[in-house]
Write a protein that holds these residues in place. Structure first.
Motif, short mmCIF file in Angstrom:
data_model
loop_
_atom_site.label_atom_id
_atom_site.label_comp_id
_atom_site.label_asym_id
_atom_site.label_seq_id
_atom_site.Cartn_x
_atom_site.Cartn_y
_atom_site.Cartn_z
N CYS A 118 0.84 -1.20 0.00
CA CYS A 118 0.00 0.00 0.00
C CYS A 118 0.87 1.25 0.00
O CYS A 118 1.92 1.29 0.64
N GLN A 119 0.41 2.25 -0.72
CA GLN A 119 1.13 3.52 -0.78
C GLN A 119 0.44 4.60 0.04
O GLN A 119 0.96 5.70 0.18
N LEU A 120 -0.72 4.27 0.58
CA LEU A 120 -1.51 5.25 1.32
C LEU A 120 -2.32 4.50 2.37
O LEU A 120 -2.79 3.39 2.11
N ILE A 121 -2.46 5.09 3.54
CA ILE A 121 -3.36 4.53 4.55
C ILE A 121 -4.33 5.63 4.92
O ILE A 121 -3.95 6.80 5.05
N GLN A 122 -5.59 5.28 5.02
CA GLN A 122 -6.62 6.28 5.26
C GLN A 122 -7.58 5.80 6.34
O GLN A 122 -7.64 4.61 6.64
N LEU A 123 -8.29 6.74 6.90
CA LEU A 123 -9.32 6.44 7.88
C LEU A 123 -10.34 7.55 7.86
O LEU A 123 -10.10 8.62 7.31
N SER A 124 -11.47 7.27 8.47
CA SER A 124 -12.43 8.34 8.70
C SER A 124 -12.67 8.39 10.20
O SER A 124 -12.43 7.42 10.92
N CYS A 125 -13.12 9.53 10.64
CA CYS A 125 -13.33 9.73 12.07
C CYS A 125 -14.61 10.55 12.24
O CYS A 125 -14.80 11.56 11.56
N ASP A 126 -15.46 10.11 13.13
CA ASP A 126 -16.68 10.86 13.41
C ASP A 126 -16.30 12.28 13.84
O ASP A 126 -15.37 12.48 14.62
N PHE A 135 -5.27 12.74 18.01
CA PHE A 135 -4.42 11.56 18.02
C PHE A 135 -3.97 11.21 16.61
O PHE A 135 -2.79 10.98 16.35
N TYR A 136 -4.91 11.18 15.65
CA TYR A 136 -4.58 10.83 14.27
C TYR A 136 -3.63 11.85 13.66
O TYR A 136 -2.69 11.50 12.95
N GLU A 137 -3.86 13.11 13.93
CA GLU A 137 -2.96 14.15 13.41
C GLU A 137 -1.56 13.99 13.99
O GLU A 137 -0.57 14.20 13.29
N GLY A 138 -1.47 13.57 15.24
CA GLY A 138 -0.18 13.32 15.87
C GLY A 138 0.57 12.15 15.23
O GLY A 138 1.80 12.06 15.33
N LEU A 139 -0.16 11.27 14.58
CA LEU A 139 0.45 10.14 13.87
C LEU A 139 0.80 10.49 12.42
O LEU A 139 1.30 9.65 11.68
N GLY A 140 0.50 11.72 12.02
CA GLY A 140 0.84 12.17 10.67
C GLY A 140 -0.32 12.16 9.68
O GLY A 140 -0.13 12.48 8.51
N PHE A 141 -1.51 11.80 10.11
CA PHE A 141 -2.66 11.86 9.22
C PHE A 141 -3.04 13.31 9.00
O PHE A 141 -2.88 14.15 9.89
N GLU A 142 -3.55 13.60 7.81
CA GLU A 142 -4.03 14.93 7.48
C GLU A 142 -5.51 14.86 7.16
O GLU A 142 -5.95 13.93 6.47
N ALA A 143 -6.27 15.82 7.63
CA ALA A 143 -7.70 15.90 7.31
C ALA A 143 -7.80 16.48 5.90
O ALA A 143 -7.93 17.68 5.70
N SER A 144 -7.73 15.60 4.90
CA SER A 144 -7.62 16.02 3.51
C SER A 144 -8.94 16.02 2.74
O SER A 144 -9.00 16.57 1.65
N HIS A 145 -9.95 15.37 3.26
CA HIS A 145 -11.21 15.23 2.54
C HIS A 145 -12.39 15.48 3.47
O HIS A 145 -12.27 15.38 4.68
#
Length: 152
Positions: A118-126, A135-145
């Protein structure tokens, strides 16, 4: 940090997994952890268990299930045909939260996604889960969508 073990969930873990999903206010409003479990949980488990692009995992400490997550591996035409991983249903036993277990779970999931190409990992959050978003932002996730759901 406790010694954690990650393994593919077994049918015998299903009641514990559903109880973990129901262990927070949002989960309490949409899950039914009564026993015996409603049949749709069993059907969903069987579908996930037999699908090679699904990985339902439990995290144990000293043999006790204390967390769960689901990884779905998705082929895509976009991004030059890149595979991506979708992480969902992440829960940790309320008595074990704030001990770094969530971070370890995500680092493990990142490695699983890389191992599958995989080249990308994604999730959604309520949108109500502000602490989870931090927490997710601290792991490097960006709210991109912006995400949308429609109940059918």
């Amino acid at each position: 940090m406790p010694t954690l073990t990650f393994r593919k969930a077994q049918r015998t873990d299903l009641e514990t997994i559903v109880a973990l999903l129901a262990s927070d206010p949002l989960g309490q409003s949409r899950e039914d952890a009564s026993t015996p479990l409603p049949a749709p949980y069993v059907s969903a488990f069987e579908a996930i268990d037999t699908d090679p692009n699904q990985l339902l995992v439990v995290v144990t400490e000293a043999g006790k299930v204390i967390g769960t997550l689901q990884l779905t591996f998705l082929p895509n035409i976009s991004r030059l045909g890149a595979w991506r991983a979708q992480i969902e249903a992440v829960r940790i036993d309320p008595n074990c939260r704030s001990a770094g277990i969530g971070r370890e779970m995500f680092l493990w999931a990142f490695e699983q996604a890389r191992a599958r190409g995989c080249q990308l990992i994604q999730l959604s959050c309520d949108h109500t889960r502000k602490q989870a978003q931090r927490f997710y932002e601290g792991l490097g996730f960006e709210a991109s969508h912006i995400g949308y759901k429609k109940v059918l």
